[in-house]
Design an enzyme around this catalytic site. Sequence first.
Site, mmCIF file in Angstrom:
data_model
loop_
_atom_site.group_PDB
_atom_site.id
_atom_site.type_symbol
_atom_site.label_atom_id
_atom_site.label_comp_id
_atom_site.label_asym_id
_atom_site.label_seq_id
_atom_site.Cartn_x
_atom_site.Cartn_y
_atom_site.Cartn_z
ATOM 1 N N ASP A 241 41.390 44.163 44.424
ATOM 2 C CA ASP A 241 40.152 43.253 44.557
ATOM 3 C C ASP A 241 39.091 43.585 43.401
ATOM 4 O O ASP A 241 39.353 44.471 42.641
ATOM 5 C CB ASP A 241 39.632 43.724 45.786
ATOM 6 C CG ASP A 241 38.362 43.404 46.080
ATOM 7 O OD1 ASP A 241 37.578 42.263 46.211
ATOM 8 O OD2 ASP A 241 37.106 44.083 45.794
ATOM 9 N N GLU A 314 42.560 39.379 41.151
ATOM 10 C CA GLU A 314 40.999 38.940 41.291
ATOM 11 C C GLU A 314 39.853 39.281 39.512
ATOM 12 O O GLU A 314 39.525 39.926 39.961
ATOM 13 C CB GLU A 314 40.390 38.918 42.739
ATOM 14 C CG GLU A 314 38.931 38.481 42.516
ATOM 15 C CD GLU A 314 37.910 38.634 43.264
ATOM 16 O OE1 GLU A 314 36.951 38.497 43.754
ATOM 17 O OE2 GLU A 314 37.922 40.182 43.698
HETATM 18 C C1 GLC Z 1 35.584 41.248 46.483
HETATM 19 C C2 GLC Z 1 36.123 40.396 47.687
HETATM 20 C C3 GLC Z 1 34.869 40.204 47.788
HETATM 21 C C4 GLC Z 1 33.750 41.427 48.108
HETATM 22 C C5 GLC Z 1 34.128 41.962 47.075
HETATM 23 C C6 GLC Z 1 33.557 43.216 46.951
HETATM 24 O O1 GLC Z 1 34.267 40.128 44.980
HETATM 25 O O2 GLC Z 1 37.124 39.421 47.187
HETATM 26 O O3 GLC Z 1 34.140 39.178 49.612
HETATM 27 O O4 GLC Z 1 32.500 41.424 48.708
HETATM 28 O O5 GLC Z 1 35.011 42.211 45.775
HETATM 29 O O6 GLC Z 1 35.209 44.808 47.354
#
Ligand code: GLC
Length: 630
Positions: A241, A314
Amino acid sequence: MIKYRLIAFLAVLLQLHCPTLGQPYPNYHADFVGIGDHGADLKWWQTAAFYQIYPRSFKDSNGDGVGDLNGIAEQLPYLKELGITATWLSPIFTSPMADFGYDIANFTEIAPIFGTMADFEHLMEVAKKLDIKIILDFVPNHSSDECEWFRRSAARDPEFKDFYVWHPGRMENGNRHPPSNWISVFRGSAWQWHEGRQEFYLHQFVKKQPDLNYRNPKVRETMSNVLRFWLGKGVAGFRIDAVPHVFEIAPDNQNQYRDEPRNDWDNDPEDYGYLQHIYTKDQPETIDLVYSWRAVLDAHQREHGGEDRILMAETYSPIDIVMQYYGNATAEGAQLPFNFLLISELSNSSNAHAYEGTVLKWLQHMPKGRTANWVLGNHDQPRVGSRLGRDRVDMLNMLTATLPGASVTYQGEELGMTNVWISWKDTVDPSACNTNPSIYEQYSRDPERTPFQWTDAQDAGFSNASKTWLPIAVDYKEVNVEQERQKPLSHLNVFKQLWQLRKQSQTLKRGETEVKALSDAVLAVKRYLERDSTYLTLLNIYDGVETINLLQSFPDLPPQLKVVVVTERSQVKVGDLVNSTSLQLQPKDSLVLQTTSSYYSYATNGETRFLPVLGVYLWLAQVGLYLSSR
Ligand code: GLC
């Protein structure tokens, strides 16, 4: 005499079976992109269909209006039916749910709202039986402020004192200010004053998500241990993440953090876009950190054997940075840094040239030997049908299933679920709640997080609670699994056919790729593999009827092609033969076509030049026969 006969026979045989020995395989299109060695074994993840489950909204087994692990286990056969290889689950760990699980209070414990560790173990068993791999969400940037580590850090417990990013602030004229102008992704200062510790802490997301301090080796070790814990439970890997946020610049030698410069285009000082995040995003140390996590996975595999454990990262970052996450000459990184280009570069009004450019951008930037991936949606992005058009859902699924590499589907996109309008009163996403009733819709991620639509019964078959955590979409009576199973060309059935085809076809798995806009309206993707069928995916992005001559763009195609996948917009049927010189596509139509015989796959694989060579060999064989019969 027998010797001559044998030589002649072998000459013919050799040429027939190894045409490339006669002539090297000509890869004469500059825009062809290969996905690696044809003969090499592909790893499971290289051609996988990934499916993202957002556990709160997938299936509620205990009637509390929130999805859970037993619900997932119960419905896992549905993923098998779709042809899914692996599913990544958004966080299922203990959390006060300030950011719906992305604020973790205990990284190795299951949140009671989702079930127990025994439920998780049961899910792993069901998944194993069905041969579906489980990928967990790994949230390294921050914990919850209710995490034991944060409590102890705030209390200056020596073991945890530097686990988070603390700073006393800037003193100006006797007044205390936050240490820098940094802004949180979810609005407002990224610094929060902590009364107990009498210092500010950094939070790049909501204030209940304090940032961990990765300059502290103990933090790095602790988080690697989190990976080891779940690897021990048998997971196939992790989606990491918010990777670009993990490191921020170190304080200078006066222990000060530098301010970030402004963006002229944003006049809202509370908004994340107000600043250029040169000190809080994409810091070079982050890349090596991801490599170190990969090393943890690889070490586990060496010790325990089994198939590859993988990382999916991500990273909403510039493409040159995203590519570094794959690894370099000396270190391996994430097998699949998410490709978000189909999300970030395309809109409802993009034409076929924009689609072509977007697909090629990834393929042409990707380092040699790496695997592509295609993400159409996730729990942070408006649904693909709402973003790129309800009537383009099938064509987009067709595109991602026939491009090389892995694809990632967000739950419900296979049904054509679209964004659900949520009133301000019902809004729960912190990203929207931190704004106000007049602008919240721009920020809210609730519309793409509503419960999954299984049937036309109460709560769309998701739950039997009187109230679900987010409202059910109004279209659930038509858009649901049960209904769509019955319609031969529903989004669901098109999706299933695509992945069945993908599973059977070596060309789609390992073939070369050519992507071309044939006009503003029509995009074509050609996949081919030596001595196998060639496939052509055609997308009519616009609303007009398009007649195309495929031979103009792909001169080596045969005069006729067989239809293998259609949508409900198509006028042709599966099994029909269509003419390559005049093929009609209906508005927003899309098709997958295939060459019909091995002869043509020879020809279309650029082997036409081999045919005269074959003639020479046949002639030689005849000479051989003549000599041997004398
Ligand atoms: C990432 C997740 C998102 C979350 C953020 C903070 O982007 O996909 O849903 O709010 O991280 O953890």
